[in-house]
Design a protein around this motif. Structure first.
Motif, PDB file in Angstrom:
ATOM      1  N   ALA A  33       0.868  -1.197   0.000  1.00 47.86           N
ATOM      2  CA  ALA A  33       0.000   0.000   0.000  1.00 47.86           C
ATOM      3  C   ALA A  33       0.896   1.235   0.000  1.00 47.86           C
ATOM      4  O   ALA A  33       1.724   1.404   0.898  1.00 47.86           O
ATOM      5  N   ASP A 182     -10.110   3.077   6.135  1.00 51.36           N
ATOM      6  CA  ASP A 182      -9.979   1.812   6.875  1.00 51.36           C
ATOM      7  C   ASP A 182     -10.485   0.646   6.019  1.00 51.36           C
ATOM      8  O   ASP A 182      -9.833  -0.390   5.905  1.00 51.36           O
ATOM      9  N   VAL A 185      -8.161   0.014   2.840  1.00 49.49           N
ATOM     10  CA  VAL A 185      -6.888  -0.630   3.178  1.00 49.49           C
ATOM     11  C   VAL A 185      -7.137  -2.078   3.622  1.00 49.49           C
ATOM     12  O   VAL A 185      -6.430  -2.998   3.202  1.00 49.49           O
ATOM     13  N   ARG A 189      -5.680  -5.270   1.700  1.00 48.45           N
ATOM     14  CA  ARG A 189      -4.711  -6.159   2.386  1.00 48.45           C
ATOM     15  C   ARG A 189      -5.233  -7.595   2.451  1.00 48.45           C
ATOM     16  O   ARG A 189      -4.459  -8.543   2.291  1.00 48.45           O
ATOM     17  N   LEU A 195      -2.008  -1.258  -3.621  1.00 49.00           N
ATOM     18  CA  LEU A 195      -2.856  -0.065  -3.460  1.00 49.00           C
ATOM     19  C   LEU A 195      -1.995   1.182  -3.581  1.00 49.00           C
ATOM     20  O   LEU A 195      -1.020   1.337  -2.837  1.00 49.00           O
ATOM     21  N   ARG A 207      -1.688   5.213   7.191  1.00 51.58           N
ATOM     22  CA  ARG A 207      -2.153   3.822   7.091  1.00 51.58           C
ATOM     23  C   ARG A 207      -1.440   3.043   5.979  1.00 51.58           C
ATOM     24  O   ARG A 207      -1.714   1.874   5.788  1.00 51.58           O
ATOM     25  N   MET A 208      -0.593   3.688   5.235  1.00 49.14           N
ATOM     26  CA  MET A 208       0.063   3.031   4.096  1.00 49.14           C
ATOM     27  C   MET A 208       1.380   2.374   4.512  1.00 49.14           C
ATOM     28  O   MET A 208       1.993   2.737   5.514  1.00 49.14           O
TER      29      MET A 208
END
Lengths: 227, 441
Positions: A33, A182, A185, A189, A195, A207-208
């Motif tokens: 990501a 959220d 991701v 995942r 991503l 969050r990456m």
């Protein structure tokens, strides 16, 4: 399928012939990501569009696994996107007159034999995102957060290996943006999708797996997280 | 045309020929549609586009409908007029009048359009009535009216001929003061009237004061101007005008032929009917002389219809040109409209939709507008034709029926095929739009 991204010596020019994006080298492993940050107009979206094969490449190459999309014809690049790429846009870009399911299963209209599986995938994805799969309402009646989740369901319905998202949280309030990112991701995942998100949003960056930067049309490489 | 094909064509019934021609004209549109949308399902998106631009779409459909309606109405109306006027002349095999314009004489004698025409003498009448093969010779004396309804002097034989042998109501006139009314004359059996001298606005209402007719019978409806006519003995018409009765003194009470040439004041027209078709041609030759003109109203009508047909052809070409121009305008509007929809079409391409799918969406949208406009145009054309037919019928008393037939459907099929082909242009132009630029709006 190994769809590692390898970009080298990429140059994209504008209508006036001026270079609007250069990328010396960018590699992304499958299932990673990556957030792309940079000031407005720096070339983040152009990079995403180039990776999707939507802009003509003046020089260099873009390779997704064994697919060198920079050498493909327009129809070849469209076929590649159809098969491997899901896209999410800042302002949703939905067909307001259609239902959530019809929007999420849009690819079914032009995907022939995969029509059934795309529709099933779209219904399942809407359910996982907490949206009614088909209550007859058009998306015109949905909130911004709901609309963007429909757009995410559309991107994921055909189970692509790559998700490209251009400022997906920019039109949402904080709570909706957090919930959406959220979900995005998590879903990526869970199924090992690559991503790439172009975003100003620090919450997205956090969050990456990786954060890369584009400034003034030049890809600058990775930057330290939380910088 | 190759001989086998020609044989096949002429072996078909007229209806089968028309149906086949219609299918052939529509086939390009259907084939094009099948080719363009093959493998795809663009209809949900087309529906979305139609709904999003519903008022503009409706306007485009109405524009196409009006232009198609003009063409359809024109053809339907011309056919209705042709059939109506031909039906009105059905009973008039051969007319003999004084030399002049056949059209003027036909309008006066068959369609009861008032006109000042010279009179034929009793000698001429008796020559005609006494000719071999003549089964009916009847004077038609016009010039008076009652409340707009022409009052025609003639014989009982003519009334029977016009009524196909039987009156709808009552009986034939048997006295000088009796009359038989046409089906639409607003006088009941037993009612009386005094005719005005002349017809139309210049008629002298009190020109025949003291002369009263009583209605004793009514003819069946024929859908011709004769439905509004009142038929009286020709002798009474002459008497009302202060002339001899057509019969020698002492026989004034008599009605119908033979007439005495010396006491025959004259008639503007004589209807001649022969039992044998060939005899009509012989009689026409016989009475085409220096003092008489014999003509077939059907032949005069055919000439007028040929002229009408030429005018129709010119107008049809103009209507088709109008249709194509309107459609070209609509398609140009569509190109502009597609700019409003460009972002979503760019989205489709960004998501990986084949260019042919985007092409199919735009073409299907245009084809729907054209198809809906064409269908509505048929209804508009029929409705216009029905309204115009009613007006013409009311004004001329010639029953004009509005109906749709193969030529109208063939015109529309040709129009649809041509214009859906033109609709390929905006669809192609849409593909040339820059995807990323459109995506960014």
């Amino acid at each position: 399928m190994d769809l590692a991204l390898a970009v080298s010596g990429l140059s994209v020019r504008g209508d006036d012939g001026r270079a609007i994006l250069t990328v010396e080298s960018l590699k992304v492993a499958p299932g990673t990501a990556v957030a792309i940050r940079g000031p407005s107009g720096a070339g983040k979206s152009t990079l995403l569009f180039a990776l999707a094969g939507l802009v003509p490449v003046a020089a260099g190459s873009i390779r997704w696994g064994g697919h060198e999309i920079s050498a493909m014809s327009e129809d070849g690049r469209a076929a590649f996107r159809r098969r491997f790429v899901g896209m999410v846009f800042q302002d949703f870009l939905l067909f307001e007159e259609l239902s959530a399911l019809a929007n999420a299963s849009l690819a079914g209209a032009y995907s022939g034999a995969r029509r059934g599986s795309i529709r099933e995938g779209a219904a399942a994805m809407l359910q996982r995102l907490g949206l009614p799969s088909d209550d007859g309402r058009t998306v015109a009646t949905f909130s911004g957060g709901e609309r963007q989740r429909v757009a995410v369901a559309r991107a994921l319905a055909a189970d692509p290996a790559i998700i490209l998202a251009d400022e997906p949280t920019a039109s949402l309030d904080r709570a909706a943006a957090d919930a959406l990112i959220d979900d995005l991701v998590r879903l990526a995942r869970e199924s090992g999708k690559t991503l790439l998100i172009a975003s100003h949003d620090l919450a997205v960056h956090a969050r990456m797996d990786r954060l890369v930067e584009v400034i003034d049309g030049r890809f600058c490489g990775d930057v330290a997280q939380h910088a | 045309m190759p001989e086998a094909l020609s044989d096949f064509w002429y072996a078909l019934s007229p209806t089968a020929q028309d149906a086949l021609l219609f299918a052939l004209l529509l086939a390009p549109a259907i084939l094009l549609g099948l080719v363009v949308v093959a493998g795809y399902r663009p209809f949900a998106l087309v529906r979305a586009m139609l709904w999003r631009f519903r008022w503009t779409s409706l306007l485009f459909i109405l524009l196409i409908a009006v232009s198609v309606g003009i063409g359809v109405g024109l053809i339907a109306q011309e056919r209705g007029l042709r059939q109506g006027t031909a039906r009105a002349a059905d009973k008039f095999d051969l007319i003999v009048t004084a030399p002049g314009s056949e059209v003027t004489m036909m309008l006066a004698a068959v369609y009861l359009q008032p006109s000042d025409v010279p009179l034929l003498s009793g000698r001429v009448f008796n020559d005609i009535a006494g000719s071999e093969n003549v089964s009916l010779a009847a004077p038609i004396a016009f010039g008076d009216s009652f409340e707009g309804a022409p009052v025609i002097g003639t014989t009982a034989g003519f009334v029977t001929h016009l009524s196909s042998g039987a009156l709808a109501e009552g009986r034939m006139f048997a006295e000088h003061e009796e009359a038989v009314a046409g089906a639409r004359v607003p006088l009941a059996i037993g009612e009386t009237f005094t005719p005005a001298h002349g017809v139309g606005p210049s008629a002298e209402e009190d020109g025949h004061q003291g002369h009263v007719y009583r209605i004793v019978g009514r003819m069946p409806a024929s859908g011709t101007p004769w439905d509004r006519a009142i038929l009286v003995p020709v002798e009474s018409v002459w008497e009302v005008h202060g002339l001899a009765s057509g019969h020698a003194p002492g026989s004034e009470a008599r009605l119908g032929p033979p007439f005495d040439a010396d006491y025959f004041p004259g008639t503007p027209a004589i209807l001649v009917h022969a039992d044998q078709l060939w005899a009509n041609y012989a009689l026409r030759s016989q009475f085409t002389t220096a003092e008489t003109m014999a003509f077939f109203p059907g032949a005069v009508l055919a000439s007028l219809h040929a002229l009408l047909g030429d005018v129709r052809q010119v107008m049809s070409v103009m209507a088709v040109v109008t249709q194509v121009l309107v459609t070209a305008g609509v398609l140009t509007g569509l190109i502009i409209l597609m700019r409003l929809f460009a972002r979503r079409l760019a989205l489709l391409r960004a998501l990986g939709a084949p260019r042919r799918f985007v092409f199919a969406v735009v073409w299907s949208y245009a084809a729907f507008l054209i198809g809906a406009g064409a269908l509505l145009g048929i209804a508009v054309g029929f409705a216009a034709s029905a309204i115009i037919s009613r007006i013409v019928t009311a004004r001329t008393d010639i029953l004009i029926r509005a109906s749709l037939s193969w030529p109208e459907f063939q015109l529309v099929a040709g129009f649809v095929s041509l214009t859906v082909l033109l609709a390929l242009v905006p669809a192609f132009l849409t593909l040339a739009r820059p995807v990323v630029k459109d995506l960014r709006g």
